[in-house]
Design an enzyme around this catalytic site. Structure first.
Site, PDB file in Angstrom:
ATOM      1  N   PHE A 121      32.290  46.466 -92.418  1.00 33.32           N
ATOM      2  CA  PHE A 121      33.567  45.917 -91.955  1.00 33.32           C
ATOM      3  C   PHE A 121      34.516  47.093 -91.762  1.00 33.32           C
ATOM      4  O   PHE A 121      34.800  47.819 -92.723  1.00 33.32           O
ATOM      5  CB  PHE A 121      34.084  44.964 -93.044  1.00 33.32           C
ATOM      6  CG  PHE A 121      35.410  44.329 -92.789  1.00 33.32           C
ATOM      7  CD1 PHE A 121      35.529  43.229 -91.937  1.00 33.32           C
ATOM      8  CD2 PHE A 121      36.546  44.788 -93.439  1.00 33.32           C
ATOM      9  CE1 PHE A 121      36.755  42.616 -91.729  1.00 33.32           C
ATOM     10  CE2 PHE A 121      37.784  44.170 -93.237  1.00 33.32           C
ATOM     11  CZ  PHE A 121      37.881  43.078 -92.381  1.00 33.32           C
ATOM     12  N   GLY A 129      46.291  51.603 -93.793  1.00 31.71           N
ATOM     13  CA  GLY A 129      45.571  51.002 -94.922  1.00 31.71           C
ATOM     14  C   GLY A 129      46.143  49.637 -95.212  1.00 31.71           C
ATOM     15  O   GLY A 129      45.736  48.638 -94.613  1.00 31.71           O
ATOM     16  N   GLN A 333      37.146  52.150-125.745  1.00 32.22           N
ATOM     17  CA  GLN A 333      37.861  52.353-127.017  1.00 32.22           C
ATOM     18  C   GLN A 333      37.051  51.826-128.205  1.00 32.22           C
ATOM     19  O   GLN A 333      36.969  52.468-129.255  1.00 32.22           O
ATOM     20  CB  GLN A 333      39.229  51.632-126.946  1.00 32.22           C
ATOM     21  CG  GLN A 333      40.150  51.929-128.106  1.00 32.22           C
ATOM     22  CD  GLN A 333      40.674  53.365-128.063  1.00 32.22           C
ATOM     23  OE1 GLN A 333      40.629  54.023-127.026  1.00 32.22           O
ATOM     24  NE2 GLN A 333      41.123  53.847-129.202  1.00 32.22           N
ATOM     25  N   GLY A 337      34.061  57.663-129.521  1.00 26.54           N
ATOM     26  CA  GLY A 337      33.511  58.861-128.870  1.00 26.54           C
ATOM     27  C   GLY A 337      32.269  58.551-128.059  1.00 26.54           C
ATOM     28  O   GLY A 337      32.073  59.087-126.962  1.00 26.54           O
ATOM     29  N   GLU A 360      39.766  46.011-100.593  1.00 23.73           N
ATOM     30  CA  GLU A 360      40.011  44.706 -99.934  1.00 23.73           C
ATOM     31  C   GLU A 360      41.446  44.245-100.160  1.00 23.73           C
ATOM     32  O   GLU A 360      41.717  43.064-100.391  1.00 23.73           O
ATOM     33  CB  GLU A 360      38.974  43.663-100.366  1.00 23.73           C
ATOM     34  CG  GLU A 360      37.567  44.187-100.069  1.00 23.73           C
ATOM     35  CD  GLU A 360      36.592  43.192 -99.506  1.00 23.73           C
ATOM     36  OE1 GLU A 360      36.976  42.027 -99.302  1.00 23.73           O
ATOM     37  OE2 GLU A 360      35.447  43.592 -99.248  1.00 23.73           O
TER      38      GLU A 360
HETATM   39  N1  CAA Z   1      44.382  34.250 -92.420  1.00 26.77           N
HETATM   40  C1  CAA Z   1      44.603  34.034 -91.090  1.00 26.77           C
HETATM   41  N2  CAA Z   1      45.679  34.565 -90.443  1.00 26.77           N
HETATM   42  C2  CAA Z   1      46.525  35.333 -91.145  1.00 26.77           C
HETATM   43  C3  CAA Z   1      46.345  35.597 -92.521  1.00 26.77           C
HETATM   44  C4  CAA Z   1      45.221  35.007 -93.154  1.00 26.77           C
HETATM   45  N3  CAA Z   1      44.992  35.211 -94.448  1.00 26.77           N
HETATM   46  N4  CAA Z   1      47.340  36.393 -92.956  1.00 26.77           N
HETATM   47  C5  CAA Z   1      48.138  36.619 -91.899  1.00 26.77           C
HETATM   48  N5  CAA Z   1      47.638  35.988 -90.800  1.00 26.77           N
HETATM   49  C6  CAA Z   1      48.226  35.926 -89.462  1.00 26.77           C
HETATM   50  C7  CAA Z   1      49.668  35.433 -89.558  1.00 26.77           C
HETATM   51  O1  CAA Z   1      49.705  34.021 -89.515  1.00 26.77           O
HETATM   52  C8  CAA Z   1      50.314  36.071 -88.355  1.00 26.77           C
HETATM   53  O2  CAA Z   1      50.004  35.354 -87.185  1.00 26.77           O
HETATM   54  P1  CAA Z   1      51.145  34.500 -86.392  1.00 26.77           P
HETATM   55  O3  CAA Z   1      52.188  35.490 -86.018  1.00 26.77           O
HETATM   56  O4  CAA Z   1      50.383  33.912 -85.244  1.00 26.77           O
HETATM   57  O5  CAA Z   1      51.626  33.492 -87.383  1.00 26.77           O
HETATM   58  C9  CAA Z   1      49.591  37.414 -88.232  1.00 26.77           C
HETATM   59  O6  CAA Z   1      48.338  37.244 -88.927  1.00 26.77           O
HETATM   60  C10 CAA Z   1      50.377  38.548 -88.860  1.00 26.77           C
HETATM   61  O7  CAA Z   1      50.596  38.221 -90.212  1.00 26.77           O
HETATM   62  P2  CAA Z   1      51.662  38.994 -91.107  1.00 26.77           P
HETATM   63  O8  CAA Z   1      52.979  39.019 -90.393  1.00 26.77           O
HETATM   64  O9  CAA Z   1      51.624  38.413 -92.472  1.00 26.77           O
HETATM   65  O10 CAA Z   1      51.061  40.479 -91.100  1.00 26.77           O
HETATM   66  P3  CAA Z   1      51.561  41.779 -91.835  1.00 26.77           P
HETATM   67  O11 CAA Z   1      51.481  42.907 -90.878  1.00 26.77           O
HETATM   68  O12 CAA Z   1      52.862  41.547 -92.532  1.00 26.77           O
HETATM   69  O13 CAA Z   1      50.384  42.046 -92.908  1.00 26.77           O
HETATM   70  C11 CAA Z   1      49.283  41.996 -95.049  1.00 26.77           C
HETATM   71  C12 CAA Z   1      50.150  41.271 -94.018  1.00 26.77           C
HETATM   72  C13 CAA Z   1      48.965  40.910 -96.083  1.00 26.77           C
HETATM   73  C14 CAA Z   1      50.018  43.144 -95.717  1.00 26.77           C
HETATM   74  C15 CAA Z   1      47.968  42.529 -94.381  1.00 26.77           C
HETATM   75  O14 CAA Z   1      48.233  43.596 -93.514  1.00 26.77           O
HETATM   76  C16 CAA Z   1      46.951  42.991 -95.399  1.00 26.77           C
HETATM   77  O15 CAA Z   1      46.229  42.166 -95.969  1.00 26.77           O
HETATM   78  N6  CAA Z   1      46.849  44.316 -95.649  1.00 26.77           N
HETATM   79  C17 CAA Z   1      45.772  44.844 -96.502  1.00 26.77           C
HETATM   80  C18 CAA Z   1      44.571  45.194 -95.679  1.00 26.77           C
HETATM   81  C19 CAA Z   1      43.302  45.242 -96.504  1.00 26.77           C
HETATM   82  O16 CAA Z   1      43.058  44.395 -97.346  1.00 26.77           O
HETATM   83  N7  CAA Z   1      42.458  46.226 -96.237  1.00 26.77           N
HETATM   84  C20 CAA Z   1      41.198  46.350 -96.903  1.00 26.77           C
HETATM   85  C21 CAA Z   1      40.134  46.731 -95.916  1.00 26.77           C
HETATM   86  S1  CAA Z   1      38.458  46.413 -96.352  1.00 26.77           S
HETATM   87  C22 CAA Z   1      38.035  47.419 -97.639  1.00 26.77           C
HETATM   88  O17 CAA Z   1      38.754  47.552 -98.572  1.00 26.77           O
HETATM   89  C23 CAA Z   1      36.768  48.212 -97.701  1.00 26.77           C
HETATM   90  C24 CAA Z   1      35.482  47.655 -97.237  1.00 26.77           C
HETATM   91  O18 CAA Z   1      34.532  48.396 -97.010  1.00 26.77           O
HETATM   92  C25 CAA Z   1      35.295  46.206 -97.053  1.00 26.77           C
END
Ligand code: CAA
Length: 381
Positions: A121, A129, A333, A337, A360
């Site tokens: 993914f 990030g 803990q 040791g 995630e």
């Molecule tokens: N499901 C469906 N749609 C969603 C949603 C969800 N859970 N969350 C938001 N949306 C939609 C919203 O409805 C919105 O759409 P509309 O305008 O049509 O209503 C659109 O997406 C934008 O939503 P936000 O305004 O809430 O978006 P944002 O820019 O404020 O971001 C956030 C919100 C929660 C911070 C998001 O950016 C986030 O989750 N960030 C973290 C990213 C993350 O988890 N990265 C990990 C990557 S994977 C990994 O770790 C490693 C691997 O190998 C797997």
């Protein structure tokens, strides 16, 4: 609410047995040498553990997220690294099941579900990030192909995966300009950069993925142009339950080692569990694990019932991962040791637990999701 059915108990026992047989021998050496063995993931797949939640029609077990969480907990008790591997190869399956066309499902799902191929993914980038919607990779339509360019960071299975779900920009800035694509691991123009040297989760490869004029058929678009952010966010809602389940398994393993050590270890002619300072520490560890598991099962149950669960998944991820690092630290803990040496597994549990608060979506992002839910519930109407 919390009683496993007979079938769930059998699945749990089978997963525990398979994880121990398949992963048990390589744990310590692979942690030290940071070695990932794709063939072990293939073997977990042969045991039916890579596609628990994918329908039988597409090669999975056709069970729910509750069963998936049960399986991940058991794998993570043995190895959090391979728990994460199973969860990450599960993400493209979750995405294909929800957003894939019939042709896309037929082409990719069965092999992923059976663990014959490995999934990944690719959302995060060097400069994007937590603010995932600011990603800069691009996908440009050229005839009946998309041409992808950009760099993805922190990609589990980078260089090993047969299929990447890649989020790239097809439109303007912000979430609505993002689309999601299926990119085969052998696509021309796909290359792999730095493999991260990590504190924990060292048997899980985390690699930079570089796309230079990667051409894929336009039929590899998931959903429509502009759907990519929603594809990623809804996959992460599911993924957060899996990270929480892995954290419960990891914490349970740490408690099991610490409690049995505390029963055997005598100081002042007394088993140390009988000193209240140690016994109560173990009791608190057990409480944290139990309430984390309940939240994981609540989130999984809501998902299985088709009800909204984003905020509960975020709570489960926060609570289970914060608990896991506390439990693992306390396990070190309790062993004193000895716990700090690599002779016992608790130092590995502690190192592995830390990253669960980050992957995630950091736990700060989870709290953002929960607080926005509260704002929606109680704010201006
Ligand atoms: N499901 C469906 N749609 C969603 C949603 C969800 N859970 N969350 C938001 N949306 C939609 C919203 O409805 C919105 O759409 P509309 O305008 O049509 O209503 C659109 O997406 C934008 O939503 P936000 O305004 O809430 O978006 P944002 O820019 O404020 O971001 C956030 C919100 C929660 C911070 C998001 O950016 C986030 O989750 N960030 C973290 C990213 C993350 O988890 N990265 C990990 C990557 S994977 C990994 O770790 C490693 C691997 O190998 C797997």
């Amino acid at each position: 609410m919390f009683e496993l059915s007979e079938d769930q108990q059998s699945l749990k026992d089978a997963a525990a047995e398979a994880a121990s047989v398949i992963l048990g021998d390589t744990l310590k050496a692979d942690d030290e040498s940071e070695t990932f063995r794709p063939e072990l993931l293939n073997s977990l797949g042969e045991a039916g553990l890579c596609g628990v939640q994918t329908t039988e029609e597409y090669g999975g077990l056709g069970l729910g997220y509750t069963e998936y969480a049960i399986v991940l907990e058991e794998i993570a008790k043995v190895s959090a690294s391979y728990g994460v591997s199973v969860a990450v190869t599960g993400l493209p399956q979750v995405i294909l099941s929800q957003f894939g066309t019939e042709a896309q499902k037929e082409q990719y799902l069965p092999q992923l579900a059976m663990g014959e191929t490995i999934g990944a993914f690719a959302l995060s980038e060097p400069d994007s990030g937590s603010d995932a919607a600011s990603l800069q990779s691009t996908a440009v339509l050229d005839g009946d192909e998309y041409v992808l360019n950009g760099t993805k960071f922190w990609i589990t299975h980078g260089g090993y995966a047969d299929l990447y779900v890649v989020m790239a920009r097809t439109g303007g800035p912000g979430p609505k300009g993002v689309s999601a694509f299926l990119v085969p691991g052998d696509a021309d123009g796909l290359s792999f950069g730095k493999k991260e040297e990590k504190m924990g989760l060292r048997a899980s490869p985390t690699v930079e993925v570089v796309m230079r004029d990667v051409r894929i058929p336009s039929s590899n678009l998931l959903g429509s142009e502009g759907d990519g952010f929603k594809v990623a966010m809804s996959a992460l809602d599911s993924g957060r339950i899996t990270i929480a389940a892995i954290s419960v398994g990891l914490a349970q393993a740490a408690l099991d080692v610490a409690a049995s050590y505390a029963c055997q270890r005598k100081q002042f002619k007394t088993a140390i569990i009988d000193f209240q300072g140690v016994g109560f520490m173990l009791a608190d560890m057990a409480c944290k694990i139990e309430y984390s598991r309940l939240l994981v099962h609540k989130a999984a149950g809501l998902r299985d019932a088709g009800k909204p669960y984003s905020h509960i998944a975020a709570m489960a991820k926060c609570v289970a991962t914060d608990s896991a690092i506390q439990v693992a630290t306390d396990a070190v803990q309790v062993l004193g040791g000895y716990g700090y040496t690599r002779e016992y597994p608790v130092e590995r549990f502690m190192r592995d637990a830390k990253v669960m608060q980050i992957v995630e979506g950091t736990n700060q992002v989870q709290r953002l999701v929960i607080s926005r839910y509260l704002r929606h519930l109680h704010g201006d109407r």
